[in-house]
Design an enzyme around this catalytic site. Structure first.
Site, PDB file in Angstrom:
ATOM      1  N   THR A   1       0.876  -1.169   0.000  1.00  0.00           N
ATOM      2  CA  THR A   1       0.000   0.000   0.000  1.00  0.00           C
ATOM      3  C   THR A   1       0.911   1.215   0.000  1.00  0.00           C
ATOM      4  O   THR A   1       1.610   1.469   0.984  1.00  0.00           O
ATOM      5  CB  THR A   1      -0.926   0.005   1.224  1.00  0.00           C
TER       6      THR A   1
ATOM      7  N   LYS B   1      -7.542   1.521  -3.029  1.00  0.00           N
ATOM      8  CA  LYS B   1      -7.125   1.163  -1.665  1.00  0.00           C
ATOM      9  C   LYS B   1      -7.207   2.386  -0.756  1.00  0.00           C
ATOM     10  O   LYS B   1      -7.655   2.283   0.393  1.00  0.00           O
ATOM     11  CB  LYS B   1      -5.700   0.584  -1.692  1.00  0.00           C
TER      12      LYS B   1
END
Length: 175
Positions: A91, A166
């Site tokens: 991420t 995300k």
């Protein structure tokens, strides 16, 4: 299919183990040598990111942040074969994902940004959700790997779109 896996921490280690259980040959490396040592029984552990990426059909990364990803990618791109695949499950910020995509494209490597949702329990169970940015054709070519590591694969659009999804997911969860 030979797979290099870089980032063998709480998320990466179970993901790599799931691929290994499915019969894939995994060569791994972690920036923290103690994490690499913990995986020595399950996979072939090497001493550098370059070794983990060399002569692999696919390289998967699961790293803690954008600067680590950019450093690793700068080191591994020269080691990767054109037409191989790169899947980043970290991420990171959208700009880092786009920079990585440009580096991969310039080297002839098929790249995807594919951050995950589902936490450590999802990584252990192989039920992660992948939010994927990049070519839909590339995604289909490596989908069997995603199917082993996760329960859902959502193609979000072009490079960086997985990271954008995300980020939105994290904002919704935070609210």
């Amino acid at each position: 299919m030979k797979i290099g896996f870089i980032g063998l921490g709480n998320m990466g280690a179970p993901m790599a183990k799931n691929l290994c259980r499915a019969g894939y040959k995994i060569t791994g490396f972690d920036l923290d040598s103690t994490q690499s040592e913990k995986m020595r029984e399950a996979i072939s552990v090497v001493s550098s990111v370059k070794e983990a990426a060399a002569n692999q059909d696919v390289v998967i990364t699961m790293l803690p942040h954008g600067p680590a990803l950019l450093n690793v990618v700068a080191d591994i791109v020269p080691e990767m074969s054109p037409k191989s695949y790169f899947i980043d499950c970290s991420t990171v910020d959208i700009n880092a994902a786009k920079k990585v995509a440009l580096m991969m494209e310039a080297s002839g490597v098929h790249g995807l940004d594919a951050p995950v949702s589902g936490g450590v329990s999802g990584a252990l169970a192989g039920t992660l959700t992948f939010m994927v940015g990049g070519s839909a054709i590339t995604l289909e070519q490596v989908r069997p790997l995603f199917d082993i590591m996760g329960g859902r694969v959502i193609h979000c659009g072009e490079a960086g779109a997985g990271q954008a999804a995300k980020t939105c997911n994290n904002m919704i969860l935070g609210a």
